[in-house]
Write an enzyme that holds these catalytic residues in place. Structure first.
Site, PDB file in Angstrom:
ATOM      1  N   ASP A  76       0.983  -1.074  -0.025  1.00  0.00           N
ATOM      2  CA  ASP A  76      -0.006   0.065   0.148  1.00  0.00           C
ATOM      3  C   ASP A  76       0.777   1.208  -0.039  1.00  0.00           C
ATOM      4  OD1 ASP A  76      -1.652   2.018   0.547  1.00  0.00           O
ATOM      5  OD2 ASP A  76      -2.618   1.108   2.195  1.00  0.00           O
ATOM      6  N   ASN A 105       3.305   2.645 -10.898  1.00  0.00           N
ATOM      7  CA  ASN A 105       2.142   2.892 -11.530  1.00  0.00           C
ATOM      8  C   ASN A 105       0.916   2.957 -10.752  1.00  0.00           C
ATOM      9  OD1 ASN A 105       0.317   2.045 -14.065  1.00  0.00           O
ATOM     10  ND2 ASN A 105      -0.124   0.718 -12.215  1.00  0.00           N
ATOM     11  N   PHE A 120     -10.093  11.132  -9.809  1.00  0.00           N
ATOM     12  CA  PHE A 120     -11.562  11.476  -9.543  1.00  0.00           C
ATOM     13  C   PHE A 120     -12.477  11.846 -10.606  1.00  0.00           C
ATOM     14  CE2 PHE A 120     -10.261  11.852  -5.347  1.00  0.00           C
ATOM     15  CZ  PHE A 120     -11.423  11.555  -4.245  1.00  0.00           C
ATOM     16  N   VAL A 167     -14.363  13.948 -13.148  1.00  0.00           N
ATOM     17  CA  VAL A 167     -14.634  15.525 -12.998  1.00  0.00           C
ATOM     18  C   VAL A 167     -15.827  15.900 -12.557  1.00  0.00           C
ATOM     19  CG1 VAL A 167     -14.804  17.433 -14.751  1.00  0.00           C
ATOM     20  CG2 VAL A 167     -13.367  15.556 -15.306  1.00  0.00           C
ATOM     21  N   TYR A 205      -5.503  16.355 -10.519  1.00  0.00           N
ATOM     22  CA  TYR A 205      -4.824  14.875 -11.115  1.00  0.00           C
ATOM     23  C   TYR A 205      -3.646  15.750 -11.850  1.00  0.00           C
ATOM     24  CZ  TYR A 205      -4.119  10.831 -13.694  1.00  0.00           C
ATOM     25  OH  TYR A 205      -3.323   9.704 -14.219  1.00  0.00           O
ATOM     26  N   GLY A 206      -4.092  16.660 -12.563  1.00  0.00           N
ATOM     27  CA  GLY A 206      -3.070  17.071 -13.334  1.00  0.00           C
ATOM     28  C   GLY A 206      -1.606  17.721 -12.508  1.00  0.00           C
ATOM     29  N   VAL A 207      -2.121  18.294 -11.431  1.00  0.00           N
ATOM     30  CA  VAL A 207      -1.054  19.056 -10.595  1.00  0.00           C
ATOM     31  C   VAL A 207      -0.399  18.033 -10.058  1.00  0.00           C
ATOM     32  CG1 VAL A 207      -0.532  20.288  -8.152  1.00  0.00           C
ATOM     33  CG2 VAL A 207      -2.237  21.089  -9.961  1.00  0.00           C
ATOM     34  N   LYS A 237       0.250  14.816 -11.272  1.00  0.00           N
ATOM     35  CA  LYS A 237       1.179  14.149 -12.014  1.00  0.00           C
ATOM     36  C   LYS A 237       2.338  15.195 -12.536  1.00  0.00           C
ATOM     37  CE  LYS A 237      -0.707  10.177 -12.195  1.00  0.00           C
ATOM     38  NZ  LYS A 237       0.080   8.907 -11.694  1.00  0.00           N
ATOM     39  N   THR A 256      -9.087   1.012 -18.957  1.00  0.00           N
ATOM     40  CA  THR A 256      -9.097   0.831 -17.669  1.00  0.00           C
ATOM     41  C   THR A 256     -10.159   1.281 -16.796  1.00  0.00           C
ATOM     42  OG1 THR A 256      -7.600   2.601 -16.949  1.00  0.00           O
ATOM     43  CG2 THR A 256      -6.485   0.603 -17.869  1.00  0.00           C
TER      44      THR A 256
END
Length: 344
Positions: free
Chosen positions: A83, A110, A115, A117, A230-232, A234, A269
């Site tokens: 985890d 990986n 979430f 949108v 999510y963008g931040v 990554k 996925t």
């Protein structure tokens, strides 16, 4: 989740533990009981002479995936619980690999979450949970396992049909192309900080913590952040990969360990949905390519990659602190992105 401070990635002195150390390479994939992670394990089992570890948070799901690979495809993999949001879980894996193999040849990070949108969860909660897993937990894995990466003279990856001169430890951090519009939506000040050639790991962590804190206060837009947790997250993974590459060059240059970030592409996925144009096996292609990249390819070290090619960060001419998603990337995603932890 406890967060590790920035530590040296010098390799510790390792004691001989198991006979596995002498005759086996070892590859580790996080968040691998399904989706792209499982496809990466499948590809490595076919191409790497050594032991491939499928890790997952839930032992039942992980062991079931190992069993399925064996029964349906005749592929032998191994399971170890992990985890990534639990530091003790990470250190247990670290200690196991140190004892049984004396280190790691390939590490593919990986595991991650995203979430929908239109998810009703408050933005601050989404930001906190997403960065906790995608950035901070991934960083913890790197902090604990990078010192175990084997140097060039101990790594020998053999493909099924021929040998490849790949005498280097490899780390691949699975990221997303969504990081680029997230960077474009940041303020000029933030863009310059993220794209600085001298940004440190501690400075990056401070930026990531500030994003979460600013969302809690409801001032993230005023502070130059986009509405894109999510963008931040990554974006942070990409910059972290660059920083760790720089650190490896400084502290372990002779070992020739390589680290990369990459986007697997829009993949079918739980995270990508049925509308995606890639199968999981196709989504695994770039991460696996980077893990087994020929030793004479040097320019990708520390870079962000997509479709086996380096993508360079470019500062946009116009900032958009409120982050209006581009139709071809975000608007098309909102109908199928689900909140899911692939580290199950």
């Amino acid at each position: 989740m406890p967060m590790r401070t920035s530590l040296s990635i010098l390799r510790p002195v390792l004691e001989v533990g198991s006979p596995n150390m002498a005759n086996s390479n070892v590859a580790v994939v996080t968040g691998a009981n399904k989706g792209i992670g499982l496809a990466i394990v499948r590809a490595l089992c076919k191409r790497v002479k050594g032991d491939v570890y499928l890790t997952a948070r839930d032992p039942k799901l992980g062991e079931a995936s190992v069993k399925k690979l064996k029964e349906e495809e005749g592929l032998t993999s191994h399971f170890h619980q992990l985890d990534i949001t639990n530091l003790q879980s990470i250190t247990r894996l670290r200690d196991f690999l140190k004892k049984e193999y004396g280190g790691i040849d390939i590490l593919i990070n990986n595991a991650g979450i995203v979430f929908r949108v239109d998810d009703p969860t408050p933005f601050h909660t989404r930001a906190k949970m997403t960065l906790r897993t995608n950035f901070f937990a991934t960083r913890n894995v790197c902090t604990e396992l990078l010192p175990l990466m084997k140097p060039r003279d101990e790594v020998w990856v053999r493909l099924a049909q021929h040998c490849v001169g790949c005498k280097k430890g490899r780390v691949v951090n699975v990221s997303s192309i969504i990081s680029q519009p997230a960077l474009a939506a940041c303020s000029k000040d933030l863009q310059q900080k993220f794209c600085s050639d001298t940004i440190t790991e501690d400075e990056l962590v401070t930026l990531m913590e500030k994003f979460v804190e600013d969302t809690k206060k409801g001032i993230h837009n005023q502070e130059g952040w986009p509405n894109a947790e999510y963008g931040v997250s990554k974006l942070g993974v990409n910059i972290l990969s660059m920083i760790l590459a720089r650190k490896l060059n400084k502290e372990r240059e002779a070992d020739e360990i390589r680290i990369y970030a990459c986007c697997p592409g829009w993949t079918q996925t739980d995270m990508g949905g049925d509308m995606a144009h890639k199968t999981p096996d196709e989504g695994a292609e770039t991460p696996v390519y980077l893990a087994l990249i020929p030793s004479d390819v040097e320019e990708q070290h520390g870079t962000f990659n997509s479709e086996r090619k380096v993508l360079h960060f470019e500062l946009p001419e116009k900032e958009d602190p409120y982050f209006t998603p581009s139709p071809n990337i975000f608007t098309s995603l909102k109908n199928y992105i689900t909140v899911v932890n692939v580290n199950t």
